[in-house]
Design an enzyme around this catalytic site. Sequence first.
Site, PDB file in Angstrom:
ATOM      1  N   ARG A  51      -6.152  -5.402   7.169  1.00 28.25           N
ATOM      2  CA  ARG A  51      -7.603  -5.455   6.907  1.00 28.25           C
ATOM      3  C   ARG A  51      -8.019  -4.685   5.665  1.00 28.25           C
ATOM      4  O   ARG A  51      -8.910  -5.127   4.941  1.00 28.25           O
ATOM      5  CB  ARG A  51      -8.434  -5.101   8.146  1.00 28.25           C
ATOM      6  N   THR A  52      -7.379  -3.568   5.397  1.00 26.33           N
ATOM      7  CA  THR A  52      -7.863  -2.807   4.240  1.00 26.33           C
ATOM      8  C   THR A  52      -7.620  -3.595   2.962  1.00 26.33           C
ATOM      9  O   THR A  52      -8.516  -3.790   2.144  1.00 26.33           O
ATOM     10  CB  THR A  52      -7.189  -1.425   4.183  1.00 26.33           C
ATOM     11  N   LYS A  80      12.253   0.526  -8.488  1.00 28.99           N
ATOM     12  CA  LYS A  80      13.170   0.863  -9.586  1.00 28.99           C
ATOM     13  C   LYS A  80      13.045   2.332  -9.952  1.00 28.99           C
ATOM     14  O   LYS A  80      13.674   2.796 -10.898  1.00 28.99           O
ATOM     15  CB  LYS A  80      12.835   0.024 -10.827  1.00 28.99           C
ATOM     16  N   ARG A 101      -2.906   2.235  -1.680  1.00 27.38           N
ATOM     17  CA  ARG A 101      -2.437   2.822  -0.405  1.00 27.38           C
ATOM     18  C   ARG A 101      -1.000   3.260  -0.603  1.00 27.38           C
ATOM     19  O   ARG A 101      -0.189   2.538  -1.208  1.00 27.38           O
ATOM     20  CB  ARG A 101      -2.521   1.801   0.716  1.00 27.38           C
ATOM     21  N   HIS A 129      -8.573   8.553   4.385  1.00 26.22           N
ATOM     22  CA  HIS A 129      -8.814   7.109   4.295  1.00 26.22           C
ATOM     23  C   HIS A 129     -10.320   6.912   4.108  1.00 26.22           C
ATOM     24  O   HIS A 129     -11.022   6.447   4.996  1.00 26.22           O
ATOM     25  CB  HIS A 129      -8.317   6.436   5.585  1.00 26.22           C
TER      26      HIS A 129
HETATM   27  C1  NCD Z   1      -5.995   2.516   9.776  1.00 29.66           C
HETATM   28  C2  NCD Z   1      -5.064   3.135   8.751  1.00 29.66           C
HETATM   29  O1  NCD Z   1      -4.416   2.417   7.999  1.00 29.66           O
HETATM   30  O2  NCD Z   1      -5.010   4.354   8.731  1.00 29.66           O
HETATM   31  N1  NCD Z   1      -6.122   1.136   9.626  1.00 29.66           N
HETATM   32  C3  NCD Z   1      -6.998   0.630   8.716  1.00 29.66           C
HETATM   33  O3  NCD Z   1      -7.024   0.971   7.567  1.00 29.66           O
HETATM   34  N2  NCD Z   1      -7.924  -0.206   9.180  1.00 29.66           N
HETATM   35  C4  NCD Z   1      -5.673   2.912  11.158  1.00 29.66           C
HETATM   36  C5  NCD Z   1      -4.285   2.673  11.659  1.00 29.66           C
HETATM   37  O4  NCD Z   1      -3.410   2.170  10.966  1.00 29.66           O
HETATM   38  O5  NCD Z   1      -4.083   3.030  12.816  1.00 29.66           O
END
Ligand code: NCD
Length: 363
Positions: A51-52, A80, A101, A129
């Site tokens: 989703r992110t 690499k 990320r 986050h």
């Molecule tokens: C979260 C994350 O990646 O920290 N998910 C997200 O971004 N929606 C929560 C998770 O992974 O549990």
Amino acid sequence: MRSLIDILDLSVEELDQLIATAKDIIANPVAYQDKCAHKKLATLFFEPSTRTRLSFEAAMMELGGNVIGFSSANSSSASKGESIADTAKIISCYADIIAMRHPLEGAPYVASRNASIPVINAGDGGHFHPTQTLADLLTISREMGRLNDLTIGLCGDLKYGRTVHSLIAAMCRYTGIKFILISPDELKLPKYVRYNELDPKGIPYEETADLEEALPKLDVLYMTRIQQERFDDPAEYARLKDSYVLTAEKMALAKEKMCVLHPLPRVNEISVKVDDDPRAAYFRQALNGKYMRMALILKLLEEAKNDPIREAIDTSNLVYDRPACINPRCITSTEQELPAVYKLVDKTNQIYRCIYCEAKSVQ
Ligand code: NCD
């Protein structure tokens, strides 16, 4: 030009403005459909995400912009041995804004200090986050009609759950907030969140392992997944993985006007039978995440246009003469050319924390 690494990079007024923009986007999507025409978002995902990453991509597309990027470390030059700093410099040649990320804590911060375009932290290890917090804030505001005077229960993996750390930091700045921290002993909130956010601001909080006992007191219940990938010991994960399951029966203990949030993905901590409960807001929360990312992209691109120079950091309380960080999840553990830099966070007790991951200095 600014980046978003920590939710505290945004003032409360700015959060309120982002929420207002997101609500305006919801009401008038057509007015925004060309706002980012000819702009490119680079999604640099060194760790899996559904989703992110997709909500960032959908957000940019709904603003009329384009998206480039990768969705795993294996498909980038990191495999690499390229450093984060070099990756950030290269991507700055190709895109207008980055969403990153990374499994290591502090990686997006390092990128932001080397990129010449804004960097958005889309999750760094068990650390922060902030854009999930933006989704959480819009959801609480839409579901409850306010961001003040709330008792918020955070349940599950409070140690490794980065969404929890960012949400606490954000909510501590609103008035009348109380937290109930619900977790097994082994997964309690890290001390740095308590010391940085709760204690200095005098925010009331209780710690308990008992979800049923806490439920009737809550206006917001924030459920989280036990973060399997961050455990060093698989046996400990196996022991803790079923710590909490929110069921329809347990929901009967909760207030009629409350909302259940979850950053998702869910494993088994919320029974699917809860999904039909009108208080279950987690799927609406995922949609809200897209709107808040649209508002954030617009804001950071606008700021970069008006002021293309990278924002300076405050070096007044930084020290450079301490040994390397010992947190195995710190970005300095793999990028050894990064200097060890610590921030003096508590003068009386002489406590220094790593600027990348916030682990306490050993000396
Ligand atoms: C979260 C994350 O990646 O920290 N998910 C997200 O971004 N929606 C929560 C998770 O992974 O549990």
